[in-house]
Scaffold this motif. Structure first.
Motif, PDB file in Angstrom:
ATOM      1  N   GLN A 217      56.918 -15.292  -1.872  1.00 28.13           N
ATOM      2  CA  GLN A 217      56.993 -14.920  -3.283  1.00 28.13           C
ATOM      3  C   GLN A 217      55.634 -14.529  -3.850  1.00 28.13           C
ATOM      4  O   GLN A 217      55.541 -13.713  -4.753  1.00 28.13           O
ATOM      5  CB  GLN A 217      57.577 -16.085  -4.093  1.00 28.13           C
ATOM      6  N   ARG A 218      54.551 -15.147  -3.337  1.00 29.66           N
ATOM      7  CA  ARG A 218      53.214 -14.881  -3.851  1.00 29.66           C
ATOM      8  C   ARG A 218      52.407 -14.115  -2.810  1.00 29.66           C
ATOM      9  O   ARG A 218      52.433 -14.455  -1.626  1.00 29.66           O
ATOM     10  CB  ARG A 218      52.505 -16.201  -4.190  1.00 29.66           C
ATOM     11  N   HIS A 219      51.674 -13.115  -3.267  1.00 33.29           N
ATOM     12  CA  HIS A 219      50.906 -12.281  -2.339  1.00 33.29           C
ATOM     13  C   HIS A 219      49.818 -13.082  -1.614  1.00 33.29           C
ATOM     14  O   HIS A 219      49.531 -12.821  -0.444  1.00 33.29           O
ATOM     15  CB  HIS A 219      50.288 -11.097  -3.090  1.00 33.29           C
ATOM     16  N   ASN A 220      49.208 -14.045  -2.307  1.00 34.20           N
ATOM     17  CA  ASN A 220      48.144 -14.804  -1.644  1.00 34.20           C
ATOM     18  C   ASN A 220      48.676 -15.804  -0.625  1.00 34.20           C
ATOM     19  O   ASN A 220      47.903 -16.457   0.081  1.00 34.20           O
ATOM     20  CB  ASN A 220      47.243 -15.500  -2.667  1.00 34.20           C
ATOM     21  N   ASP A 221      50.017 -15.962  -0.545  1.00 31.83           N
ATOM     22  CA  ASP A 221      50.586 -16.796   0.523  1.00 31.83           C
ATOM     23  C   ASP A 221      50.342 -16.175   1.898  1.00 31.83           C
ATOM     24  O   ASP A 221      50.297 -16.891   2.908  1.00 31.83           O
ATOM     25  CB  ASP A 221      52.091 -16.977   0.320  1.00 31.83           C
ATOM     26  N   TYR A 222      50.196 -14.863   1.927  1.00 31.72           N
ATOM     27  CA  TYR A 222      49.993 -14.202   3.212  1.00 31.72           C
ATOM     28  C   TYR A 222      48.710 -14.676   3.891  1.00 31.72           C
ATOM     29  O   TYR A 222      48.647 -14.780   5.123  1.00 31.72           O
ATOM     30  CB  TYR A 222      49.962 -12.682   3.035  1.00 31.72           C
TER      31      TYR A 222
ATOM     32  N   ARG B  28      49.726 -26.324   0.501  1.00 32.52           N
ATOM     33  CA  ARG B  28      49.988 -25.085  -0.222  1.00 32.52           C
ATOM     34  C   ARG B  28      51.346 -25.091  -0.913  1.00 32.52           C
ATOM     35  O   ARG B  28      51.521 -24.459  -1.956  1.00 32.52           O
ATOM     36  CB  ARG B  28      49.936 -23.905   0.773  1.00 32.52           C
TER      37      ARG B  28
ATOM     38  N   MET C 120      54.375 -23.701  -0.130  1.00 34.06           N
ATOM     39  CA  MET C 120      54.915 -22.347  -0.273  1.00 34.06           C
ATOM     40  C   MET C 120      56.425 -22.372  -0.460  1.00 34.06           C
ATOM     41  O   MET C 120      57.133 -23.151   0.181  1.00 34.06           O
ATOM     42  CB  MET C 120      54.554 -21.503   0.958  1.00 34.06           C
ATOM     43  N   GLN C 121      56.908 -21.499  -1.343  1.00 31.08           N
ATOM     44  CA  GLN C 121      58.336 -21.375  -1.605  1.00 31.08           C
ATOM     45  C   GLN C 121      58.933 -20.340  -0.653  1.00 31.08           C
ATOM     46  O   GLN C 121      59.175 -19.197  -1.019  1.00 31.08           O
ATOM     47  CB  GLN C 121      58.565 -20.965  -3.066  1.00 31.08           C
TER      48      GLN C 121
END
Length: 300
Positions: free
Chosen positions: A60-65, A173, A175-176
């Motif tokens: 969902q979030r770009h910085n999760d990459y 983190r 992450m979802q």
């Protein structure tokens, strides 16, 4: 549904006990870097196929990459490459025991990165005992199997530390992302450099020594030992306690040792068995639920 949970738990114990021997046998024909890369390339395809239409495929979030890239490289590029290389020089059973040090490193990293998981005396004592077992095993490898076996043992432990840090970072983190796709994205980032490195070092995969045995080991590790086990693990998460799930980590090393002895012709001297026992006792102390004493170190 009553039989499904224990059956899934038992399947994880059996499969994860057997993957170590499958790696050892597959390495007779396949080079380690490409073996790792192709294994997880197939696993990615299975996980994406199973997840498509059932869950969100992208973070969902770009910085999760960036987190997925870091943890994927640590978990799949560093950890598994070191593990596969190490099994060229150490037995599958001892590799499984040394990889069982993941919760030891995870406990230390969690103390500094997760405020709700402080380091306690029982866990610290378990870590010291388990690391003593690692020292016994690696010392035996150096004394009787030569430097490559010793460095193979060290490589498995370094890989375990990398995997532990990746696990704690993912938890921190929050992450979802569906667990199956989280694993798939980690694999994608982890094997990307391995595919290129394997082609440079190992050569064209079509020219590998493909045998019926090596193909079976590759498919078993990719489909059963990776994709299926991830799906079963995440299916069990809401249905079992953490302690019940963590008990798998205590069963798979002895299972791997037994399968290596029964099917792989591996032998284990008394010193290695003593070291194995110390590792398992230490890991059990880390997992064991104890009365909640004051943390060993209070965060300010």
């Amino acid at each position: 549904m009553g039989w499904a949970v224990p059956l899934a738990w038992l399947t994880l114990c059996i499969v994860w006990s057997s993957t170590w021997l499958a790696i050892k046998v597959g390495l007779r024909d396949l080079p380690p870097i490409s073996f790792v890369a192709i294994r997880f390339l197939i696993a990615i395809a299975v996980l994406v196929a199973v997840s498509t239409g059932r869950t969100r495929l992208l973070p969902q979030r770009h910085n999760d990459y960036s987190v997925l890239a870091i943890t994927g490289i640590l978990m799949f590029a560093v950890n598994y490459t070191l593990l596969f290389w190490a099994e060229l020089h150490v037995s599958s059973g001892l590799a499984a025991v040394l990889q069982a040090t993941i919760p030891i490193f995870g406990m230390v990293f969690a103390h500094w990165m997760l405020p709700d998981e402080p380091l306690r005396f029982q866990k610290l004592a378990g870590a010291i005992i388990a690391l003593g077992g690692v020292t016994v095993i690696c010392g035996r490898l150096l004394g009787f199997n030569g430097p490559l076996a010793f460095w193979g043992g060290v490589a498995v432990v370094v890989g375990a530390a990398s995997a532990a840090f990746a696990n704690v970072l993912v938890k921190a983190r929050s992450m979802q992302l569906a667990p199956a796709m989280l694993a798939a994205w980690q694999m994608i980032f982890g094997i990307a450099p391995l595919l290129l490195l394997g082609f440079v070092i190992d050569g064209n995969p079509t020219r590998f020594h493909w045998t019926a045995t090596s193909v079976f080991c590759l498919l078993y590790l990719a489909v059963i030992g990776s994709a299926l086990t991830f799906l079963l693990l995440y299916w069990l998460l809401p249905r079992l306690t953490v302690a019940q799930l963590q008990s798998i980590s205590l069963i798979t090393p002895p299972g791997a040792v037994m399968l290596g002895w029964l099917l792989g012709g591996e032998t284990f001297p008394l010193s290695s068995l003593v070291g194995t026992a110390l590792v398992l006792v230490g890991v059990w102390m880390i997992f064991r639920k104890a009365p909640a004493p004051e943390p060993l170190i209070q965060e300010g």
